[in-house]
Scaffold this motif. Structure first.
Motif, mmCIF file in Angstrom:
data_model
loop_
_atom_site.group_PDB
_atom_site.id
_atom_site.type_symbol
_atom_site.label_atom_id
_atom_site.label_comp_id
_atom_site.label_asym_id
_atom_site.label_seq_id
_atom_site.Cartn_x
_atom_site.Cartn_y
_atom_site.Cartn_z
ATOM 1 N N ARG A 104 45.639 48.580 115.884
ATOM 2 C CA ARG A 104 47.007 48.067 115.897
ATOM 3 C C ARG A 104 47.946 49.247 115.698
ATOM 4 O O ARG A 104 47.823 49.984 114.722
ATOM 5 N N LEU A 105 48.863 49.397 116.639
ATOM 6 C CA LEU A 105 49.828 50.496 116.559
ATOM 7 C C LEU A 105 51.089 49.993 115.871
ATOM 8 O O LEU A 105 51.601 48.931 116.213
ATOM 9 N N SER A 106 51.545 50.736 114.882
ATOM 10 C CA SER A 106 52.794 50.363 114.208
ATOM 11 C C SER A 106 53.569 51.616 113.857
ATOM 12 O O SER A 106 53.028 52.726 113.881
ATOM 13 N N THR A 107 54.839 51.435 113.558
ATOM 14 C CA THR A 107 55.682 52.526 113.102
ATOM 15 C C THR A 107 56.093 52.168 111.688
ATOM 16 O O THR A 107 56.639 51.082 111.458
ATOM 17 N N ARG A 108 55.768 53.033 110.734
ATOM 18 C CA ARG A 108 55.994 52.686 109.338
ATOM 19 C C ARG A 108 56.207 53.915 108.469
ATOM 20 O O ARG A 108 55.793 55.020 108.825
ATOM 21 N N TYR A 109 56.858 53.675 107.348
ATOM 22 C CA TYR A 109 56.942 54.718 106.322
ATOM 23 C C TYR A 109 55.567 54.771 105.683
ATOM 24 O O TYR A 109 54.975 53.730 105.392
ATOM 25 N N ILE A 110 55.033 55.966 105.498
ATOM 26 C CA ILE A 110 53.698 56.086 104.907
ATOM 27 C C ILE A 110 53.808 56.509 103.452
ATOM 28 O O ILE A 110 54.784 57.151 103.052
ATOM 29 N N VAL A 111 52.815 56.119 102.668
ATOM 30 C CA VAL A 111 52.761 56.496 101.260
ATOM 31 C C VAL A 111 51.469 57.268 101.043
ATOM 32 O O VAL A 111 50.381 56.789 101.372
ATOM 33 N N LEU A 112 51.608 58.487 100.517
ATOM 34 C CA LEU A 112 50.457 59.356 100.321
ATOM 35 C C LEU A 112 50.312 59.721 98.850
ATOM 36 O O LEU A 112 51.302 59.923 98.149
ATOM 37 N N GLY A 113 49.061 59.826 98.420
ATOM 38 C CA GLY A 113 48.774 60.365 97.101
ATOM 39 C C GLY A 113 48.654 61.870 97.241
ATOM 40 O O GLY A 113 47.937 62.355 98.125
ATOM 41 N N CYS A 114 49.376 62.611 96.407
ATOM 42 C CA CYS A 114 49.405 64.071 96.536
ATOM 43 C C CYS A 114 48.895 64.735 95.258
ATOM 44 O O CYS A 114 49.109 64.225 94.160
ATOM 45 N N GLU A 115 48.216 65.849 95.434
ATOM 46 C CA GLU A 115 47.762 66.662 94.309
ATOM 47 C C GLU A 115 48.219 68.087 94.527
ATOM 48 O O GLU A 115 47.863 68.694 95.537
ATOM 49 N N HIS A 116 49.022 68.590 93.613
ATOM 50 C CA HIS A 116 49.568 69.949 93.705
ATOM 51 C C HIS A 116 50.179 70.210 95.075
ATOM 52 O O HIS A 116 49.975 71.273 95.664
ATOM 53 N N GLY A 117 50.899 69.197 95.597
ATOM 54 C CA GLY A 117 51.616 69.361 96.852
ATOM 55 C C GLY A 117 50.810 69.103 98.117
ATOM 56 O O GLY A 117 51.322 69.278 99.227
#
Length: 125
Positions: A104-117
């Motif tokens: 399924r293709l969508s356009t969305r704001y993504i949320v990422l978990g980050c470690e030291h950038g």
């Protein structure tokens, strides 16, 4: 950062890229992409859902530095611009013969978990 920490984070970052970066992934290629990248669940089975972000490494990594830090978890960052994402869902099979539905293709704001950038986790919202 200590060498061990840097190595640990880079290993997680590389795993993240393997699982979630796919500038050329399309809705027809879920099964072949997941198989060729050897993407599995935490338990080593077929992964029920996997999302591919259709963007380059730089644009994805920039979410960690330029995104909005979400209040409920200081390591989660939301992108300031929407990304094109292909979401693949498991249809049937057992590893290594996992079969996925058409993506399924969508356009969305993504949320990422980050470690030291560095992005190390794709958070499903």
């Amino acid at each position: 950062l200590k060498v061990y920490m840097r190595t640990h984070i880079m290993r997680r970052y590389q795993k993240f890229l393997n699982q979630h970066q796919g500038p050329f992934v399309n809705v027809e290629t879920c099964t072949s992409e997941i198989r060729s990248r050897n993407i599995v669940s935490e338990t080593g089975d077929c992964k029920p859902v996997n999302s591919f972000i259709r963007a380059g490494e730089g644009a994805i990594a920039a979410v960690c530095s330029g995104g909005t830090q979400l209040y409920y978890n200081r390591n989660l960052f939301q992108s300031g611009t929407p990304f094109s994402v292909v979401t693949c869902r498991l249809q049937s099979g057992q590893w290594p013969n996992c079969e996925y539905y058409r993506g399924r293709l969508s356009t969305r704001y993504i949320v990422l978990g980050c470690e030291h950038g560095w992005p190390v986790h794709y958070q499903v919202m």
